[in-house]
Write an enzyme that holds these catalytic residues in place. Structure first.
Site, PDB file in Angstrom:
ATOM      1  N   TRP A 370      17.837  11.272 -32.972  1.00  0.00           N
ATOM      2  CA  TRP A 370      16.990  12.272 -32.365  1.00  0.00           C
ATOM      3  C   TRP A 370      16.194  11.684 -30.954  1.00  0.00           C
ATOM      4  CZ3 TRP A 370      11.087  11.679 -34.074  1.00  0.00           C
ATOM      5  CH2 TRP A 370      10.775  10.112 -34.026  1.00  0.00           C
ATOM      6  N   ASP A 371      16.862  10.428 -30.452  1.00  0.00           N
ATOM      7  CA  ASP A 371      16.389   9.621 -29.391  1.00  0.00           C
ATOM      8  C   ASP A 371      16.414  10.641 -28.145  1.00  0.00           C
ATOM      9  OD1 ASP A 371      16.432   6.429 -30.213  1.00  0.00           O
ATOM     10  OD2 ASP A 371      17.723   7.685 -31.468  1.00  0.00           O
ATOM     11  N   GLU A 509      10.708   6.070 -41.862  1.00  0.00           N
ATOM     12  CA  GLU A 509      12.045   5.768 -42.575  1.00  0.00           C
ATOM     13  C   GLU A 509      11.896   4.671 -43.661  1.00  0.00           C
ATOM     14  OE1 GLU A 509      14.750   4.054 -39.374  1.00  0.00           O
ATOM     15  OE2 GLU A 509      15.492   5.996 -38.925  1.00  0.00           O
ATOM     16  N   LYS A 629       7.247   1.761 -40.661  1.00  0.00           N
ATOM     17  CA  LYS A 629       8.139   1.259 -39.595  1.00  0.00           C
ATOM     18  C   LYS A 629       7.457   1.750 -38.213  1.00  0.00           C
ATOM     19  CE  LYS A 629      12.915   0.880 -38.249  1.00  0.00           C
ATOM     20  NZ  LYS A 629      14.278   1.641 -38.302  1.00  0.00           N
ATOM     21  N   GLN A 630       7.420   3.046 -38.172  1.00  0.00           N
ATOM     22  CA  GLN A 630       7.052   3.569 -36.622  1.00  0.00           C
ATOM     23  C   GLN A 630       6.408   4.884 -36.984  1.00  0.00           C
ATOM     24  OE1 GLN A 630      10.878   4.590 -34.972  1.00  0.00           O
ATOM     25  NE2 GLN A 630      11.585   5.451 -36.812  1.00  0.00           N
TER      26      GLN A 630
END
Length: 814
Positions: A370-371, A509, A629-630
């Site tokens: 998805w970057d 994630e 995680k993010q």
């Protein structure tokens, strides 16, 4: 010289003599892999790692050349279980030039005394130069300057030049020039248990006395790859003929050039290379095409001038200037140079997506995630044709997205979390935990939010460019098919009178399922549900934006039913969003999880970015804890403005007080390990509005994350495209406060205290602009020179003005 320390050695530094150079002095074997990635040379079609031409892959050095979209699938048996993986293929190595003096062994850095060594990438032109002075075992001192580039002016061509100067000797020497097809995908240690041999030999050829050529085939995908190289020798600017000895096998070919060298007299070796694949249009036989192309190649100096002109045009459209912080200025240009190496005008016509780790390494197997959500904002404002081409990668794979949805029991287009050549799901079923040495189950394919990101990307592209033709003939079909998928995966809860989505993962994630659950996925991930409410609102009225014949064609093509549109309207008002303690819950049930003892884990492990690996190695699971995680729920505040998010949430019938954004962001900021450097981008962006110093702190971590390799070895496996693009986007979108709405360009600056201002070049509605934001003013200059340029409406604060073609407007911020 200002210095950026990138390695443990005191005498080995990376720095810059100016803002357009990434340079290293001294040779450090432990840092060579990182340097090879950061000094890669690419042109948007192919990219080659910055490995020394005279070195083979050996654990220190790793030559690698990759072409956008060229994949191969292989199967490995692990414990009797077949594990399938598709990789971006490491192609035949075109670099080899090797020096042998007086019949001795060929030059290897480990076997000579290095007297002087520098390694530099010119960011203006992605040109790599090494300067080496060494003493061999016989006491002979030799100077060697190596220069190479992958042409931005001619997409299939690359050039390499050596200048050899005997400093205290005269005598015979040999230069070996080769094309090596004996390569594998061996650049990521944790993949080495998996099959890595993707090429099978084709043929080799000496089509002309000065030309060598090689052909190889990918084993499963059956792509043919051919390279041809022409090697010439010059002294004092004049071409000289030298004896040549030929050798070849089916997967390796070389020529040995015999030289008579004179003390103090420089000799130049020029190697021109062309590369073609059977995926390239107008190619035919790839060997013939490569041969013809390299014979017609310009001499290196003329080719370099042409190459620099092409890069100059890119920098004119894409440069960003920062006032008040030289280090930030330098690193932004490092990032821009790498973005353009991966995604240039050459990329626009390729069938290629945006690999999360670029095309200068093998991490994530070259897959597309998805970057692009973080990459497109930079590209669309500068090279919108590239964004359009990259969106076509998704469009061409709609049939696989439809098949994936159908196989899972849904409708519409369900795009894979990891995509490769076909658009099928390429996420591994098992993933190696380097801390435990175990292969754990990988459930990340449940990150269905990638489909929401694609919808967002299409809408942003159309909004920013007003490319109505793309919307009519491609975009609307993609968007409506994605809306249909979300409608089918959601279910209506009569008890709540709301729609819910179960069995998915958010961007976090770390949370793959509920603690102790056998079923994968989570209920009502807030990021997903709010995003879907926004999608449904746009999709419900999208056909109204199209001319009636096109709307009818899209409706017929999708066999769209009226009740589907009615359901989308209902979902836009009734998606369930979980809350707890006055903040948006990451997912339903998040408040029931256990708080982690962060201080204890930091004291025990130091670096806890990858808490998932730490916890699983302990026999625990991150599923039990309130951690991330993010950015997950925080991503909502990154993608949508405060006013837009407030409209979405209030349309859903929830209260959204003035401090909701700040409270939610601060809550998760304390519980995020930033195991992905993308997380620093997101948190820096959302903090810019109310805590600029905290924003700046996170921004600088993200900015230096690849150059300093803060994740302990990941950058040598490939750059992080999302992070590099995200830093540039963060400056324009959050610090300069630039966005488009209501048919105008809006600027609402939030400059952090660390800089005095920014200036960047961009394109809006086919009009080239230079935007300069200082503490007391904003200036927008319309750069003339485009045939169909038009005046641009700009709003700063509450003031609106029209910037005329070739004109300039300054807005006071005081």
């Amino acid at each position: 010289m200002t210095t950026l320390q990138t390695g443990p050695s005191d005498d080995t530094t990376a720095g810059r003599s100016d803002a357009f150079s990434l340079s290293y002095s001294g040779f450090d074997p432990g840092e060579e892999g990182l340097r090879e990635t950061l000094t890669s040379t690419g042109n948007g079609y192919l990219c080659t790692r910055g490995a020394a031409e005279w070195e083979d892959a050996d654990g220190v050095h790793y030559p690698g050349t990759y072409v956008h979209g060229l994949y191969n699938r292989a199967t490995t048996m692990l414990g009797g279980v077949p594990v399938h993986n598709e990789d971006l293929v490491n192609l035949p190595n075109w670099l080899p030039l090797k020096l042998r003096i007086g019949g001795a062994e060929v030059l290897r850095l480990a076997e000579v005394e290095i007297l002087d060594y520098s390694h530099e990438l010119d960011l203006r032109s992605a040109t790599l130069t090494r300067r080496l002075r060494f003493r061999d075992r016989e006491g002979r001192e030799t100077g060697l300057v190596s220069r190479r580039f992958v042409s931005m002016a001619s997409m299939h061509h690359a050039y390499l030049e050596w200048t050899i100067t005997p400093l205290n000797w005269s005598g015979s020497a040999e230069v070996v020039t080769a094309l090596d097809g004996r390569v594998t995908n061996d650049g990521v240690p944790r993949y080495r248990q998996l099959e890595s041999d993707h090429l099978r030999p084709g043929s080799t050829l000496f089509p002309e006395p000065e030309v060598i050529a090689i052909k190889a085939h990918t084993r499963q995908s059956e792509v043919v790859v051919s390279l041809a190289a022409r090697t010439l020798v010059h002294t004092a600017g004049e071409k000289i003929d030298v004896p040549r000895a030929d050798f070849r096998t089916s997967d390796y070919i070389q020529q040995t050039l015999s030289l008579d060298l004179e003390r103090g007299v420089a000799v130049t070796i020029e190697k021109s290379v062309s590369l073609f694949t059977s995926r390239d249009p107008a190619t035919g036989d790839t060997m013939t095409r490569a041969h013809r192309s390299v014979v017609r190649a310009r001499p290196i100096d003329a080719a370099y001038a042409h190459h620099c002109e092409a890069w100059g045009r890119l920098w004119q459209a894409c440069d960003m200037r920062v006032f008040g912080d030289d280090e930030v200025q330098h690193l932004l240009r490092v990032h821009i140079s790498h973005i353009l190496q991966i995604c240039s005008h050459h990329t626009a016509d390729l069938d290629a997506g945006v690999p999360a780790r670029g095309i200068n390494g093998e991490a994530y197997r070259g897959h597309i995630f998805w970057d692009e959500l973080f990459v497109f904002p930079f590209l669309t404002f500068r090279t919108p044709d590239v964004t359009r081409g990259l969106l076509m990668y998704r469009y061409r794979r709609l049939s696989e997205a439809r098949a994936a949805a159908d196989a899972a029991g849904y409708e519409g287009f369900m795009f894979p979390w990891q995509s490769g050549s076909l658009g099928t799901e390429e996420t591994q079923e098992v993933h190696l935990n380097p801390m435990s040495g175990r292969w754990d189950e990988d459930l990340s394919h449940n990150q269905r939010h990638v489909s929401a990101a694609i919808f967002y990307n299409v809408w942003q592209y159309v909004t920013l460019t007003e490319d109505t033709m793309f919307l009519e003939y491609r975009g609307a079909e993609m968007m409506l098919g994605i809306a249909r998928f979300w409608s089918s995966i959601a279910h209506y809860s009569p008890e709540r009178d709301r729609y819910e989505i179960h069995g998915v993962m958010g961007p976090d994630e770390y949370h793959e399922k509920y603690p102790g659950a056998s079923e994968a996925g989570l209920r009502n991930n807030a990021y997903t549900n709010v995003f879907v409410a926004w999608i449904c609102d746009i999709a419900a009225s999208l056909l109204d934006l199209l001319p009636e014949p096109r709307a009818d064609e899209v409706r017929a093509r999708l066999e769209l039913r009226d009740e589907e549109v009615t359901r989308w309207k209902d979902m836009s008002r009734k998606m369930f969003v979980p809350f707890h303690d006055g903040v948006i819950s990451q997912f339903e049930g998040y408040e029931d999880l256990v708080e982690l003892d962060w201080d204890s884990y930091r004291a025990q492990y130091g670096d806890i970015q990858r808490l998932d690996r730490i916890l699983k190695a302990e026999g625990d699971t991150p599923d039990r804890y309130k951690l991330a995680k993010q950015a997950d729920a925080v991503m909502l505040f990154f993608l949508f403005s405060d006013s837009e998010l407030r409209r979405i949430v209030r349309r859903l019938g929830y209260d959204f007080p003035a401090d909701a954004a700040r409270r939610t962001i601060e809550y998760y900021d304390r519980r995020t390990s930033h195991g992905s450097t993308l997380s620093y981008i997101t948190h820096a962006g959302v903090l810019a509005r109310f805590d600029p110093d905290a924003s700046w702190e996170r921004f600088k971590v993200a900015l230096a994350s690849d150059v300093n390799d803060i994740q302990g070895g990941t950058t040598r496996e490939g750059i992080h495209m999302g992070v590099m693009s995200g830093t540039v986007d963060l400056v324009q979108r959050f610090y300069a406060g630039m966005r488009v709405s209501g048919g105008m360009l809006r600027l609402d600056p939030n400059l952090p205290s660390g800089i005095d201002g920014v200036s960047f070049d961009m394109t809006y509605l086919r009009s080239p602009l230079t935007v300069t934001v200082m503490r007391d003013r904003v200036t927008v200059r319309h750069r003339d020179g485009v045939i169909d340029a038009t005046p641009v409406k700009v709003r700063v604060g509450r003031e609106e003005r029209m910037v005329a073609v070739g004109g300039e407007e300054t807005f006071s911020l005081t």
